[in-house]
Motif scaffolding. Structure first.
Motif, PDB file in Angstrom:
ATOM      1  N   PRO A  47       0.561  69.748  23.235  1.00  0.00           N
ATOM      2  CA  PRO A  47       0.312  69.188  21.905  1.00  0.00           C
ATOM      3  C   PRO A  47       0.153  70.372  20.942  1.00  0.00           C
ATOM      4  O   PRO A  47      -0.639  71.288  21.214  1.00  0.00           O
ATOM      5  CB  PRO A  47      -1.012  68.426  22.052  1.00  0.00           C
ATOM      6  CG  PRO A  47      -1.423  68.515  23.469  1.00  0.00           C
ATOM      7  CD  PRO A  47      -0.549  69.511  24.171  1.00  0.00           C
ATOM      8  N   SER A  48       0.905  70.384  19.869  1.00  0.00           N
ATOM      9  CA  SER A  48       0.891  71.559  18.987  1.00  0.00           C
ATOM     10  C   SER A  48      -0.506  71.798  18.438  1.00  0.00           C
ATOM     11  O   SER A  48      -1.148  70.873  17.937  1.00  0.00           O
ATOM     12  CB  SER A  48       1.877  71.361  17.842  1.00  0.00           C
ATOM     13  OG  SER A  48       3.172  71.260  18.380  1.00  0.00           O
ATOM     14  N   ASN A  71       9.976  76.209  20.778  1.00  0.00           N
ATOM     15  CA  ASN A  71       9.510  74.836  20.996  1.00  0.00           C
ATOM     16  C   ASN A  71      10.346  73.870  20.142  1.00  0.00           C
ATOM     17  O   ASN A  71      10.670  72.760  20.573  1.00  0.00           O
ATOM     18  CB  ASN A  71       8.016  74.739  20.664  1.00  0.00           C
ATOM     19  CG  ASN A  71       7.374  73.435  21.132  1.00  0.00           C
ATOM     20  OD1 ASN A  71       6.987  72.605  20.321  1.00  0.00           O
ATOM     21  ND2 ASN A  71       7.260  73.246  22.440  1.00  0.00           N
ATOM     22  N   LEU A  82       6.519  71.278  17.460  1.00  0.00           N
ATOM     23  CA  LEU A  82       6.094  72.299  16.495  1.00  0.00           C
ATOM     24  C   LEU A  82       5.758  73.619  17.187  1.00  0.00           C
ATOM     25  O   LEU A  82       6.333  74.664  16.887  1.00  0.00           O
ATOM     26  CB  LEU A  82       4.884  71.789  15.716  1.00  0.00           C
ATOM     27  CG  LEU A  82       5.188  70.691  14.685  1.00  0.00           C
ATOM     28  CD1 LEU A  82       3.913  70.029  14.201  1.00  0.00           C
ATOM     29  CD2 LEU A  82       5.956  71.276  13.507  1.00  0.00           C
TER      30      LEU A  82
END
Ligand SMILES: NC(=O)C1=CN([C@@H]2O[C@H](COP(=O)(O)OP(=O)(O)OC[C@H]3O[C@@H](n4cnc5c(N)ncnc54)[C@H](OP(=O)(O)O)[C@@H]3O)[C@@H](O)[C@H]2O)[C@@H](O)CC1
Ligand SMILES: Nc1ncnc2c1ncn2[C@@H]1O[C@H](COP(=O)(O)OP(=O)(O)O)[C@@H](O)[C@H]1O
Ligand SMILES: [K+]
Length: 517
Positions: A173-174, A71, A137
């Motif tokens: 979304p991490s 990522n 992340l």
């Protein structure tokens, strides 16, 4: 009455969600066909940057926060391409570049080559000066609770967003688990826009996903959508009812019997009855506690309200019904139990909701005809009770919970709440519509009446549930658009629901959460 036509004209790729394992298999197939990982990653970064610039064309200063896996590679590509496009870019993270592997290592080399003085800042102080923060992340590789530096960076991104920065997430979304929409340790990035690569992930649409992902953009990276059946398909629209036949009479459109409305809970039965009426049921009968009859008759004279004091009275009403709605305002006392057990013996289509669910017993779905024609609509706490687990356990994997309920009790199962999950005969569906306006008492009763009406008209359990869930969610959006998400009363849904079913109000594409590609 069945009318399978759908007004949807969306790209099928936008209607399918794939588990992380399915995306990984898809990646492997792409690699086997000769596209290498870095090429794919470069396209992912390019798509993200294009989405960023289209959403925030004025932004000049971006921050990219990178983690430890692939990522991060997407973020490194974004950083390089953004510098090349003339933007001011700061790169943040804690990874020693020597530790990146595979395509992410190549992305770092490419960045170093293009921007020799690039450095990774390990101090979040500079984050707040960026107009847009790229969250690179974690993606589909997140596999445990987040702590340590990653948790600190997530907190820093959220704080910068709170202070005015926009956040765009690479793939997810991490912190959000791709397959379930669960967040561990309450640690996840809150994004304004998420660019999902190769296929939508189910977690974007259920559990915490809808609150954390922001708008969605699908980037297929030059590939066809993954082969094989998706983990679930998204429900975004439903065809309106066919025209009402000129020669129809009230008997043509089915009789719904609502069983519920115990002392102090008459409103639930009335709302279910009223929504059945507004969706077009020919006749609606309410079987309620005898003490409720007078007030209910006065409030809505079109409903046939019967005080029922025992099994015999209920059975005679059941003989008139084409479908039964068991549960709204039923309660849990002896009266409720007596009526519920009698109603569950109804030999026809039925929806069981609310307290009605307490009286269900497991079925053998292979032999029990009840299993074919019953719709169950628990919210997470009710689902937990049925599965003998906590609400948190249900929310941890809403798909597994819906499947387990279907395996145990048969029928078509709806697990309610943001990102409602439908376990149907032909697989899982996921409601992609809705608004938190719906999070108010009574909206579930409205939904159960809608399902009852559609069952009474002759729609099968899957079709009735799919249409009802869709119109109900879109009606919530319509009300929220008109007057805001706060303060909607459940009965406000009735007007839009009627209009949607009659095709007088198109809910299609109006508030789809993504940017169409
Ligand atoms: N060419 C390609 O392959 C393409 C890939 N693409 C992109 O790659 C993403 C998938 O990459 P990925 O598999 O490396 O997973 P990612 O989400 O970066 O994280 C895994 C890393 O994090 C670690 N880790 C996990 N949990 C953790 C925790 N709680 N706290 C701390 N560490 C934790 C985990 O460590 P490990 O479990 O190995 O110890 C591992 O090192 C995908 O979402 C997409 O964005 C696209 O560009 C398309 C082309
Ligand atoms: N945040 C939300 N977003 C979308 N839909 C929601 C949200 N919260 C609740 N809903 C929907 O509202 C309805 C609530 O039903 P339920 O919990 O049974 O309420 P009640 O029992 O008070 O009628 C369900 O259809 C659920 O999916
Ligand atoms: K991410």
């Amino acid at each position: 009455m069945n009318d399978p036509a759908s007004p949807l004209s969306l790209d099928p790729a936008l209607l399918a969600v794939f588990s992380a394992a399915q995306i990984r298999a898809h990646e492997a197939a792409i690699f086997a066909r000769g596209t290498d990982g870095y090429t794919l990653m470069d396209r992912a970064g390019a798509s993200l940057l294009a989405a960023l610039r289209s959403q925030w064309p004025e932004a000049r200063h971006i921050a990219v926060v990178v983690g430890v896996g692939q990522n991060a590679g997407d973020g490194l590509v974004v950083a390089r391409r953004a510098v090349e496009a003339g933007l001011c870019v700061d790169l943040f993270g804690w990874q020693d570049p020597a530790d990146w592997s595979g395509a992410a290592a190549q992305a770092w080399q490419a960045l170093r080559q293009a921007v020799p003085d690039i450095r990774i800042r390990n101090d979040s102080a500079g984050l707040s000066t960026a107009e847009v923060i790229v969250d690179a992340l974690f993606g589909i590789g997140l596999n445990r609770p987040i702590d340590g530096p990653a948790a600190a960076w997530i907190a820093a991104i959220n704080a910068a967003r709170h202070a005015g920065a926009w956040v765009i997430a690479a793939d997810l979304p991490s912190g959000l688990l791709a397959d379930t929409g669960q967040v561990l340790n309450d640690c996840a990035v809150h994004a304004d826009l998420t660019v999902s690569f190769l296929g939508f992930k189910p977690g974007l649409f259920t559990g915490r996903g809808p609150a954390l992902a922001g708008r969605l953009h699908l980037a297929l990276l030059g590939q066809a959508m993954p082969d094989g059946a998706p983990m679930a398909t998204l429900l975004f629209d439903a065809a309106p009812l066919p025209p009402k036949p000129r020669d129809g009479h009230k008997g043509t459109f089915g009789t719904v019997l609502v069983v519920g409305g115990n002392r102090g809970m008459g409103g639930a039965a009335r709302m279910a009855g009223e929504s059945a009426l507004r969706l077009g049921a020919g006749k609606v009968i309410l079987a309620v506690h005898p003490e409720q009859v007078i007030g209910m008759n006065a409030g809505r004279p079109e409903l046939m309200v019967h005080g029922v004091d025992g099994v015999a009275a209920l059975i005679s009403l059941m003989s008139l019904a084409d479908a039964v709605v068991l549960g709204p305002g039923l309660g849990q006392d002896d009266w409720a139990q007596t009526l519920a057990l009698a109603a569950l013996a109804f030999d026809g289509p039925m929806i069981v909701d609310a307290d009605g669910l307490r009286f269900l017993s497991p079925v053998d779905s292979l032999v029990d005809p009840r299993a074919q024609s019953t719709v169950l609509t628990p919210h997470p706490a009710e689902a937990g009770r049925l599965l003998n687990c906590s609400t948190a356990d249900v929310q941890a994997d809403r798909f597994a919970a819906a499947r387990a309920l279907q395996a145990r009790f048969g029928g078509a199962v709806l697990l309610k709440g943001a990102g409602s999950v439908l376990a149907l005969r032909d697989g899982l569906k996921l409601c992609g519509r809705g608004d938190p306006a719906l999070a108010t008492a009574g909206t579930g009763d409205i939904l159960s009446g809608m399902v009852g009406a559609l069952l009474a008209m002759g729609f099968d359990a899957d079709e009735a549930l799919g249409r009802a869930v869709c119109w109900h969610a879109i009606a919530g959006e319509i009300e929220a658009t008109a007057s805001g998400s706060w303060g909607m009363a459940a009965s406000d849904l009735l007007g839009p629901i009627r209009a949607l079913a009659n095709a007088q109000l198109s809910g299609a594409n109006e508030r789809l959460p993504w940017l169409l590609n």
